[in-house]
Write an enzyme that holds these catalytic residues in place. Structure first.
Site, short mmCIF file in Angstrom:
data_model
loop_
_atom_site.label_atom_id
_atom_site.label_comp_id
_atom_site.label_asym_id
_atom_site.label_seq_id
_atom_site.Cartn_x
_atom_site.Cartn_y
_atom_site.Cartn_z
N GLU A 1 7.83 74.64 54.83
CA GLU A 1 7.93 75.32 53.53
C GLU A 1 7.13 74.61 52.44
O GLU A 1 6.59 75.24 51.54
CB GLU A 1 9.41 75.44 53.10
CG GLU A 1 10.22 76.44 53.90
CD GLU A 1 10.89 75.86 55.14
OE1 GLU A 1 10.48 74.77 55.62
OE2 GLU A 1 11.82 76.50 55.65
N ALA B 1 10.96 82.70 57.42
CA ALA B 1 11.28 83.85 56.57
C ALA B 1 9.99 84.62 56.35
O ALA B 1 8.90 84.07 56.49
CB ALA B 1 11.85 83.36 55.25
N GLU C 1 15.62 76.88 61.11
CA GLU C 1 16.98 76.88 60.53
C GLU C 1 17.91 77.79 61.32
O GLU C 1 19.08 77.47 61.56
CB GLU C 1 16.90 77.32 59.06
CG GLU C 1 16.17 76.29 58.20
CD GLU C 1 15.90 76.79 56.79
OE1 GLU C 1 15.25 77.85 56.64
OE2 GLU C 1 16.34 76.12 55.85
N GLY D 1 12.55 79.18 58.31
CA GLY D 1 13.80 79.88 58.61
C GLY D 1 14.03 80.04 60.10
O GLY D 1 15.19 80.15 60.54
N1 CO8 Z 1 5.97 85.61 57.29
C1 CO8 Z 1 5.23 86.74 57.36
N2 CO8 Z 1 4.24 86.94 58.25
C2 CO8 Z 1 3.99 85.95 59.13
C3 CO8 Z 1 4.71 84.74 59.13
C4 CO8 Z 1 5.75 84.59 58.17
N3 CO8 Z 1 6.54 83.48 58.11
N4 CO8 Z 1 4.23 83.94 60.11
C5 CO8 Z 1 3.24 84.64 60.71
N5 CO8 Z 1 3.09 85.85 60.12
C6 CO8 Z 1 2.12 86.90 60.45
C7 CO8 Z 1 0.73 86.53 59.98
O1 CO8 Z 1 0.55 86.84 58.61
C8 CO8 Z 1 -0.13 87.39 60.89
O2 CO8 Z 1 -0.10 88.72 60.41
P1 CO8 Z 1 -1.49 89.57 60.31
O3 CO8 Z 1 -1.95 89.70 61.74
O4 CO8 Z 1 -1.06 90.84 59.68
O5 CO8 Z 1 -2.42 88.73 59.50
C9 CO8 Z 1 0.67 87.38 62.21
O6 CO8 Z 1 2.00 87.00 61.87
C10 CO8 Z 1 0.13 86.37 63.20
O7 CO8 Z 1 0.08 85.10 62.55
P2 CO8 Z 1 -1.24 84.18 62.54
O8 CO8 Z 1 -2.47 85.00 62.60
O9 CO8 Z 1 -1.11 83.24 61.39
O10 CO8 Z 1 -1.04 83.43 63.95
P3 CO8 Z 1 -1.59 81.99 64.35
O11 CO8 Z 1 -1.33 81.86 65.81
O12 CO8 Z 1 -2.98 81.78 63.85
O13 CO8 Z 1 -0.67 80.93 63.55
C11 CO8 Z 1 1.44 80.04 62.72
C12 CO8 Z 1 0.71 80.83 63.85
C13 CO8 Z 1 0.97 78.59 62.71
C14 CO8 Z 1 2.93 80.09 63.05
C15 CO8 Z 1 1.15 80.70 61.36
O14 CO8 Z 1 1.39 82.10 61.46
C16 CO8 Z 1 1.98 80.19 60.22
O15 CO8 Z 1 1.71 79.10 59.72
N6 CO8 Z 1 3.03 80.95 59.79
C17 CO8 Z 1 3.82 80.62 58.67
C18 CO8 Z 1 4.77 79.48 59.00
C19 CO8 Z 1 5.60 79.12 57.79
O16 CO8 Z 1 5.11 78.64 56.78
N7 CO8 Z 1 6.92 79.35 57.90
C20 CO8 Z 1 7.83 79.05 56.84
C21 CO8 Z 1 8.06 80.28 56.03
S1 CO8 Z 1 9.04 79.94 54.61
C22 CO8 Z 1 10.60 79.92 55.15
O17 CO8 Z 1 10.89 80.14 56.29
C23 CO8 Z 1 11.58 79.64 54.08
C24 CO8 Z 1 12.95 79.69 54.68
C25 CO8 Z 1 13.82 79.71 53.53
C26 CO8 Z 1 15.04 80.31 54.07
C27 CO8 Z 1 15.58 81.13 53.03
C28 CO8 Z 1 16.42 82.03 53.70
C29 CO8 Z 1 15.56 83.12 54.18
#
Ligand code: CO8
Length: 258
Positions: free
Chosen positions: A132, A65, A112, A109
């Site tokens: 999460e 998400a 999911e 998400g």
């Molecule tokens: N949300 C928003 N932006 C994101 C997300 C995200 N989930 N994941 C990555 N991005 C963005 C980063 O902020 C970054 O943006 P910017 O260049 O502007 O800084 C860009 O994408 C590239 O990401 P990274 O620089 O972090 O790329 P890396 O290759 O270094 O890392 C990862 C990749 C490991 C995937 C890392 O981006 C990461 O850890 N992302 C978050 C993963 C996460 O925690 N996901 C769970 C989110 S919570 C969730 O899904 C709750 C679901 C609940 C469902 C409810 C219904 C909706």
């Protein structure tokens, strides 16, 4: 219909939806989830489409998400909007068969969403996880429930409590994905499989999907009862006659209902 966050095309009888927010690793913003729902509505209504593939990019199916979008939501915001589950369940509610073709990250998400498809084909680069907990929340679109049913309590618990990711090989061993294919072939292979399904009798395919899904929603004895009822009802469809006649006559079936 032009979309901002997804690409939609048809390849023969297959609807292909590509999540397309590359700069955010396909983070599932409200707009993306809305557009995905609209695209699925349109593909379900299109009689020429017999199966649907949902995919992302080489780097990410979806990294979850959109954290930046939801970080300041209050409890009242998410409670009143029933955030966000009703809209998210659209993929799980498809009547036509659906395949998630996952390369790279399928996190939170994203994992999911993939689990809402009928099955997951994974590229050898795929990584699945429910991280999460590492950002102070828990899965909210079925992750604690579907993942546990796919991989069992122990692995699901470890993944949800620590945020550890699973690579494609572990996901296949654990039964989360049906198969692993080389990343370069992922979408073509998913479309090939979807096309194979789309060329079968559509009502019988939908019935088979309903019967398998019953295994997730009921007890064994109730599921067996549901299966038997559905099995019996295939005998009311011309395609059961055609399929069995074609077998007996050593020819390819010509399905009436596609
Ligand atoms: N949300 C928003 N932006 C994101 C997300 C995200 N989930 N994941 C990555 N991005 C963005 C980063 O902020 C970054 O943006 P910017 O260049 O502007 O800084 C860009 O994408 C590239 O990401 P990274 O620089 O972090 O790329 P890396 O290759 O270094 O890392 C990862 C990749 C490991 C995937 C890392 O981006 C990461 O850890 N992302 C978050 C993963 C996460 O925690 N996901 C769970 C989110 S919570 C969730 O899904 C709750 C679901 C609940 C469902 C409810 C219904 C909706």
């Amino acid at each position: 219909m032009p979309y901002e966050t997804i690409l939609v095309e048809t390849r023969g009888p297959v609807g292909l939806v590509t999540l397309n927010r590359p700069k955010a690793l396909n983070a599932l913003s409200d707009l993306l989830v809305t557009e995905l729902g609209q695209a699925l509505d349109a593909l379900e209504a299109d009689d020429s489409v017999g199966a649907i593939v949902v995919t992302g990019s080489e780097k990410a199916f979806a990294a979850g998400a959109d954290i930046k979008e939801m970080q300041n939501f209050s409890y009242m915001d998410v409670y009143k909007a029933n955030f966000i589950t009703a809209k998210w369940e659209r993929l799980a509610k498809c009547r036509k068969p659906t395949i998630a073709a996952v390369a790279g990250y399928a996190l939170g998400g994203g994992c999911e969403l993939a689990m809402m498809a009928d099955f997951i084909l994974a590229a050898d680069t795929a990584k699945f996880g429910q991280p999460e907990i590492t950002i102070g929340t828990i899965p909210g679109a079925g992750g604690t429930q579907r993942l546990t049913r796919f991989v069992g309590k122990s692995k699901a618990m470890e993944m949800c409590l620590t945020g550890r990711l699973m690579d494609a090989a572990e996901a296949e061993r654990a039964g989360l994905v049906s198969r692993i294919v080389p990343a370069a072939d992922l979408v073509d292979e998913a479309v090939r499989v979807a096309e194979k399904i789309a060329k079968l009798s559509r009502p019988v395919v939908m019935m088979a999907k309903d019967a398998v899904n019953a295994a997730y929603e009921t007890t064994m004895s109730e599921g067996i009862r549901v299966e038997r009822r559905i099995f019996h009802s295939t005998f009311a469809i011309e395609d059961q006659k055609e399929g069995m006649a074609a077998f007996a006559e050593k020819r390819q079936p010509d399905w009436k209902h596609r």
